[in-house]
Write an enzyme that holds these catalytic residues in place. Sequence first.
Site, PDB file in Angstrom:
ATOM      1  N   LYS A 260       0.857  -1.196   0.000  1.00  0.00           N
ATOM      2  CA  LYS A 260       0.000   0.000   0.000  1.00  0.00           C
ATOM      3  C   LYS A 260       0.886   1.236   0.000  1.00  0.00           C
ATOM      4  O   LYS A 260       2.096   1.154   0.257  1.00  0.00           O
ATOM      5  CB  LYS A 260      -0.929  -0.002   1.219  1.00  0.00           C
ATOM      6  CG  LYS A 260      -0.191  -0.158   2.548  1.00  0.00           C
ATOM      7  CD  LYS A 260      -1.155  -0.329   3.703  1.00  0.00           C
ATOM      8  CE  LYS A 260      -0.406  -0.550   5.018  1.00  0.00           C
ATOM      9  NZ  LYS A 260      -1.318  -0.777   6.154  1.00  0.00           N
ATOM     10  N   ASP A 301      -4.510  -5.090   8.343  1.00  0.00           N
ATOM     11  CA  ASP A 301      -4.774  -4.764   6.933  1.00  0.00           C
ATOM     12  C   ASP A 301      -6.120  -5.282   6.447  1.00  0.00           C
ATOM     13  O   ASP A 301      -6.640  -4.815   5.442  1.00  0.00           O
ATOM     14  CB  ASP A 301      -3.665  -5.327   6.045  1.00  0.00           C
ATOM     15  CG  ASP A 301      -2.393  -4.492   6.128  1.00  0.00           C
ATOM     16  OD1 ASP A 301      -2.501  -3.321   6.515  1.00  0.00           O
ATOM     17  OD2 ASP A 301      -1.314  -5.012   5.817  1.00  0.00           O
TER      18      ASP A 301
END
Length: 497
Positions: A260, A301
């Site tokens: 990310k 996550d």
Amino acid sequence: MAGKSKKYENRKKNKKERKEKEQQEASGVTEKSSESLTVPSTSTDDVEIKSEVMSTSPGWNVDNIAKTLEITSSDTSQCPEELQQGPEGTSSSKSEVIDESCDKPKRNEQEFRNEEEKFRRGEQKYYQVRKDYHGNKSNEKFDQDSKGTPRRNYQDSNRNNSRRSSASRDREFDNWDSNKFNNDEETENVIETFGDLFCADDEYALGHCVAEDMNMGSGIATEFRSKFKRVDELLEQRIRQGDVATLLVDKRYVYYLVTKRYSNGKPTYETLFRSLRRMREHALDKGVKKIALPRIGCGLDGLEWKMVKSMLQFIFKGVDVEIKIYNFQQGSQSAIQPPKPKCRVKNVLKSVADIESYTIIIYPCSRDENITKTMTDLDKKFNIRTDYGRSRRNLGDVIRTDTRLNYILYGVVVKERAQDPVNYVHFQRCIKEINQRNNKHDQYEYVAMEAFRDDPDNMVINKLVNLMRNTFYYNVEVYICWPEELKQFAPRELEYS
């Protein structure tokens, strides 16, 4: 009383007229819809197709009708699928039964799946496919929001991923994505165990998920940061999401899967897939035979372990690399260690030259004689060019200027030339030296630096802030000053002075 009866008679008369009118309209529609095309055939069985339905159905055109007229009932193998199906799914060569209450025939489940697959590859709009299958009226709420605007397609990622054409899609990821629920095969090289990941044998490489800014401020990432450090080296590799950064620690590789962009964001299955594939390529290139991982992407996550495990089995199938997954074990030493306190960071809308007194001001500079706008503003107030001109300027050096206004200014040499990107290793070295000097002598509680753009790395400020946050002592407060021309790039928690 007479008035009421007259009113009742008029109402009854109007109702009768409306009923007669509706019957006339209904009879007109029936006569119109009774017109049909008869398919010539060598046998006595005729195939009748209603002309009005054919003209409104999307799959029927002149060519299809002509082709259908050439088909005889004796050869039903060439017949369209709709004509082969009887009223209840049985084979029929005589006629196609179509529900007159619906404008177009319903598509079967296989057709819908095929068109949904086309959409997934960017060839057709999803909400239109759903309308075709379920009907226009029944699915309006699914396809549109309260204002009538078509909703975003379910494949669109949040998080940060623009819609891509089918030509630019990752075909290996698509292959896994289309078969992830059909692959129940267990592979021998992906095994699970309970225990402490950091107690794995030295022959195992280690790995976990991080963001591009390498913050590593929560979860098991804090343990990786405290044990292996060298965050500046990781940043200097300038890895983007979908790739992997590496450190070689005591002949053991440590993998940092960049899934990310920002530490407060969330990864996608595709970015995790690309990072794992890059780790596989690196392992094969360097001869790594064993890798120990936590349940990557499944803690904070938010990804599902069943999907991630299927992904690992797919990527490492047939590869001579063993993947050992260490599941969280309650009471393990690494899991209960609290993170070290960090200094606070504030973003303010002002020039760094206007910051309050008793502050250490840091300004990045280069080895050449380039003078930035920030340096020009600081020179007007503090006359820094004198110290800057006569000081040596090697990468990693600091240029100190003391003033009588209760400020201390440090120039940090982090570039070879003005157009070069910031060197994070040298910036870390400068920050450590400033922190040591401040702790021993100055003991200022405020540090300030002006934000700037450093193409092509548009996350340079996030990365520098992470280095300062984890270098300065927790009693120091760091101010990032955003000038008016960079206000649009400032974070949301911007404070106005």
